[in-house]
Design an enzyme around this catalytic site. Sequence first.
Site, mmCIF file in Angstrom:
data_model
loop_
_atom_site.group_PDB
_atom_site.id
_atom_site.type_symbol
_atom_site.label_atom_id
_atom_site.label_comp_id
_atom_site.label_asym_id
_atom_site.label_seq_id
_atom_site.Cartn_x
_atom_site.Cartn_y
_atom_site.Cartn_z
ATOM 1 N N LYS A 52 0.776 -1.224 -0.028
ATOM 2 C CA LYS A 52 -0.090 -0.044 -0.166
ATOM 3 C C LYS A 52 0.907 1.441 -0.041
ATOM 4 C CE LYS A 52 -3.847 -2.648 1.821
ATOM 5 N NZ LYS A 52 -4.498 -3.033 3.107
ATOM 6 N N GLN A 96 -5.089 -1.781 8.979
ATOM 7 C CA GLN A 96 -4.829 -3.142 8.593
ATOM 8 C C GLN A 96 -5.654 -4.184 9.451
ATOM 9 O OE1 GLN A 96 -3.278 -3.752 5.601
ATOM 10 N NE2 GLN A 96 -4.130 -5.770 5.723
ATOM 11 N N ASP A 119 -11.236 2.114 3.146
ATOM 12 C CA ASP A 119 -11.450 0.635 2.905
ATOM 13 C C ASP A 119 -13.005 0.328 2.631
ATOM 14 O OD1 ASP A 119 -9.422 -1.056 3.114
ATOM 15 O OD2 ASP A 119 -9.135 -1.209 4.848
#
Length: 280
Positions: A52, A96, A119
């Site tokens: 990322k 995460q 997300d």
Amino acid sequence: MAQIIDGKMISTMIKDECRNKAEALKEQGREVCLAVIQVGCDPASSVYVNNKKKACAYIGINSLSYELKEETTQEELMKLINELNGRKDVNGILVQLPLPGHIDENAIIKAIDPKKDVDGFHPQSVGALCIGQPGFVSCTPAGIIELLKRSGVTICGKRCVIIGRSNIVGKPMALLMLRENATVTVAHSRTENLREVCRQADILIVAMGKPRYIDASYVKEGAVVIDVGIHRNEDNKLCGDVDFESVSPVASAITPVPGGVGPMTIAMLMKNCVESIELQ
Ligand code: NAP
């Protein structure tokens, strides 16, 4: 033989579009910034987080990295998220997953400002998707829609079967296919006659987490097959939920593993980051 849907190529196209957008924003004096939080040092999570950060560098957006120790408390994590929610220079916040067992994942997802929820996991983002309002969409299913559209697959009016009903893949996938006017069936571990259900599909999307489970007997001649699964086989090579060798002679188009759905997830995260600035 099936057309191979090239996720690597399509994801690069999307990342290049994001790079152009980020550049144009920079010229207007607006810089995009993603904050990435990792708790603990799970090796798989570290690989994802690194990828990322690399994608941010490629696109030309800033990334802030928070690598917190495994023992970080829920309160400490909440405090950091609140701080990042309040920062005008931070456009996207990504925590995460999975988090260590002592932290309530749902509470953490809920704590992220929905305007920074790149997300697409916040209940507000999921609700907006459900009722057809704008908002962030979970990156993997959003990437699959891009793969289908950019490969010239017609979705409207087609029968789509999705195997899997997880919150991050199966459910948002079903809502997105519905938004694209497909006729959608969601199958799961309790589905009876899975093979017959799958054989109805013009578009079969497999997100079940079972290595090479779906062979040609589950696939209608000419169907489009999207494989979301990622596993390592006995030889330590990547494979999906679909038995590619068995299915590709029957399908009209298919995604490989690696190089299919995988690269799209990060590309769509970058797209969400660049677009997040417009919501703020
Ligand atoms: P998950 O949360 O484990 O969900 C799996 C789903 O498959 C569940 O809904 C389960 O049904 C269903 N299922 C399991 N066995 C089945 C069977 N025998 N017949 C029918 N349905 C069955 O998995 P996930 O997070 O959605 O991920 C699925 C796969 O995609 C994994 O391999 C994961 O690594 C991969 N993945 C890839 C990406 C990417 O970027 N390419 C992103 C996310 C996930 P129940 O609900 O009834 O248990």
